[in-house]
Design a protein around this motif. Sequence first.
Motif, mmCIF file in Angstrom:
data_model
loop_
_atom_site.group_PDB
_atom_site.id
_atom_site.type_symbol
_atom_site.label_atom_id
_atom_site.label_comp_id
_atom_site.label_asym_id
_atom_site.label_seq_id
_atom_site.Cartn_x
_atom_site.Cartn_y
_atom_site.Cartn_z
ATOM 1 N N PHE A 66 0.797 -1.204 0.097
ATOM 2 C CA PHE A 66 0.030 0.045 -0.299
ATOM 3 C C PHE A 66 0.872 1.163 0.098
ATOM 4 C CE2 PHE A 66 -3.655 2.549 1.945
ATOM 5 C CZ PHE A 66 -4.483 2.525 0.765
ATOM 6 N N GLU A 67 1.945 0.929 -0.623
ATOM 7 C CA GLU A 67 3.094 2.146 -0.740
ATOM 8 C C GLU A 67 3.040 2.756 -2.462
ATOM 9 O OE1 GLU A 67 4.703 3.548 1.842
ATOM 10 O OE2 GLU A 67 3.735 2.140 2.950
ATOM 11 N N PRO A 68 3.075 4.078 -2.319
ATOM 12 C CA PRO A 68 2.972 4.702 -3.582
ATOM 13 C C PRO A 68 3.754 4.056 -4.560
ATOM 14 C CG PRO A 68 2.949 6.152 -1.909
ATOM 15 C CD PRO A 68 2.932 5.034 -1.460
ATOM 16 N N GLY A 69 3.539 3.880 -5.792
ATOM 17 C CA GLY A 69 4.557 3.194 -6.716
ATOM 18 C C GLY A 69 4.890 1.847 -6.660
ATOM 19 N N GLU A 70 4.384 1.147 -5.740
ATOM 20 C CA GLU A 70 4.582 -0.594 -5.640
ATOM 21 C C GLU A 70 3.480 -1.175 -5.941
ATOM 22 O OE1 GLU A 70 6.097 -1.089 -1.807
ATOM 23 O OE2 GLU A 70 7.783 -0.138 -1.937
ATOM 24 N N GLU A 71 3.553 -2.343 -6.691
ATOM 25 C CA GLU A 71 2.492 -3.009 -7.234
ATOM 26 C C GLU A 71 2.599 -4.523 -6.862
ATOM 27 O OE1 GLU A 71 1.921 -2.383 -11.434
ATOM 28 O OE2 GLU A 71 1.560 -0.285 -11.186
ATOM 29 N N TRP A 72 3.345 -4.849 -6.305
ATOM 30 C CA TRP A 72 3.775 -6.181 -5.581
ATOM 31 C C TRP A 72 2.674 -6.989 -4.835
ATOM 32 C CZ3 TRP A 72 4.497 -7.057 -0.696
ATOM 33 C CH2 TRP A 72 5.084 -6.125 0.288
ATOM 34 N N PHE A 73 2.674 -8.150 -4.701
ATOM 35 C CA PHE A 73 1.661 -8.811 -3.972
ATOM 36 C C PHE A 73 2.701 -9.709 -3.109
ATOM 37 C CE2 PHE A 73 -1.398 -7.412 -6.880
ATOM 38 C CZ PHE A 73 -2.755 -7.211 -6.046
ATOM 39 N N TRP A 74 2.228 -10.241 -1.963
ATOM 40 C CA TRP A 74 3.026 -11.171 -1.009
ATOM 41 C C TRP A 74 1.924 -12.177 -0.805
ATOM 42 C CZ3 TRP A 74 7.441 -13.175 -0.038
ATOM 43 C CH2 TRP A 74 7.472 -14.030 0.725
ATOM 44 N N ASP A 75 2.167 -13.547 -1.018
ATOM 45 C CA ASP A 75 1.414 -14.661 -0.493
ATOM 46 C C ASP A 75 1.920 -15.198 0.707
ATOM 47 O OD1 ASP A 75 -0.222 -17.042 -0.067
ATOM 48 O OD2 ASP A 75 -0.277 -17.163 -2.245
ATOM 49 N N TYR A 76 1.085 -14.931 1.988
ATOM 50 C CA TYR A 76 1.639 -15.570 3.345
ATOM 51 C C TYR A 76 1.578 -17.227 3.079
ATOM 52 C CZ TYR A 76 1.467 -10.802 5.618
ATOM 53 O OH TYR A 76 1.499 -9.689 6.070
ATOM 54 N N ALA A 77 0.668 -17.655 2.476
ATOM 55 C CA ALA A 77 0.501 -19.114 2.576
ATOM 56 C C ALA A 77 1.375 -19.815 1.789
ATOM 57 C CB ALA A 77 -1.084 -19.256 1.796
ATOM 58 N N THR A 78 2.028 -19.103 0.794
ATOM 59 C CA THR A 78 3.228 -19.778 0.212
ATOM 60 C C THR A 78 4.425 -19.160 0.202
ATOM 61 O OG1 THR A 78 2.620 -18.569 -1.779
ATOM 62 C CG2 THR A 78 1.486 -20.613 -1.655
ATOM 63 N N ASN A 79 4.451 -18.238 0.812
ATOM 64 C CA ASN A 79 5.668 -17.350 1.061
ATOM 65 C C ASN A 79 6.199 -16.798 -0.362
ATOM 66 O OD1 ASN A 79 6.201 -16.968 3.876
ATOM 67 N ND2 ASN A 79 6.969 -19.066 3.910
ATOM 68 N N GLU A 80 5.393 -16.520 -1.153
ATOM 69 C CA GLU A 80 5.835 -16.044 -2.625
ATOM 70 C C GLU A 80 5.714 -14.520 -2.846
ATOM 71 O OE1 GLU A 80 5.091 -19.013 -5.957
ATOM 72 O OE2 GLU A 80 3.765 -19.695 -4.361
ATOM 73 N N LEU A 81 6.472 -14.017 -3.555
ATOM 74 C CA LEU A 81 6.338 -12.604 -4.175
ATOM 75 C C LEU A 81 5.950 -12.596 -5.590
ATOM 76 C CD1 LEU A 81 6.679 -9.652 -3.441
ATOM 77 C CD2 LEU A 81 9.215 -9.983 -4.509
ATOM 78 N N TYR A 82 4.782 -11.648 -5.802
ATOM 79 C CA TYR A 82 4.493 -11.469 -7.133
ATOM 80 C C TYR A 82 4.665 -10.173 -7.370
ATOM 81 C CZ TYR A 82 2.286 -15.860 -6.218
ATOM 82 O OH TYR A 82 1.828 -17.305 -6.014
ATOM 83 N N GLU A 83 5.416 -10.032 -8.700
ATOM 84 C CA GLU A 83 5.820 -8.603 -8.875
ATOM 85 C C GLU A 83 4.779 -7.549 -9.469
ATOM 86 O OE1 GLU A 83 8.805 -7.238 -8.574
ATOM 87 O OE2 GLU A 83 9.598 -8.920 -7.615
ATOM 88 N N SER A 84 3.551 -8.218 -9.975
ATOM 89 C CA SER A 84 2.135 -7.612 -10.262
ATOM 90 C C SER A 84 1.131 -8.441 -10.074
ATOM 91 C CB SER A 84 2.489 -6.924 -11.504
ATOM 92 O OG SER A 84 2.401 -8.073 -12.487
#
Length: 117
Positions: A66-84
């Motif tokens: 929820f930071e300006p200019g950032e679009e990434w997602f984090w999945d707590y269940a799998t510990n995976e980062l998604y760039e968009s």
Amino acid sequence: MTSENAIDPTALPSGAGCLECDEAGGWWFHLRRCATCGHVGCCDSSPAQHATAHYKATGHPLVRSFEPGEEWFWDYATNELYESGPDLAPPAAHPEDQPVPGPAGRVPADWARTLRR
């Protein structure tokens, strides 16, 4: 994204800052928004780590920065980062004039020393 069914693109953010920190008069470093319900919580570097606490309490696995200019997602269940990922209901971030850390007036002078690592 493995938890796509956990995304509600119509859910509005719960506010411009961490819901629990605002209620308690606390402060945060960075903000995360639940992709399921819109809850805005503070990141794991923040003293209270409310975004992770929200996941543990609800099972909602995906957050988006929820930071300006950032679009990434984090999945707590799998510990995976998604760039968009999919667009969520606006606003996509806290107000540009909100300081980081924030909010103005509640951040201690020694805030950097109190960050969790």
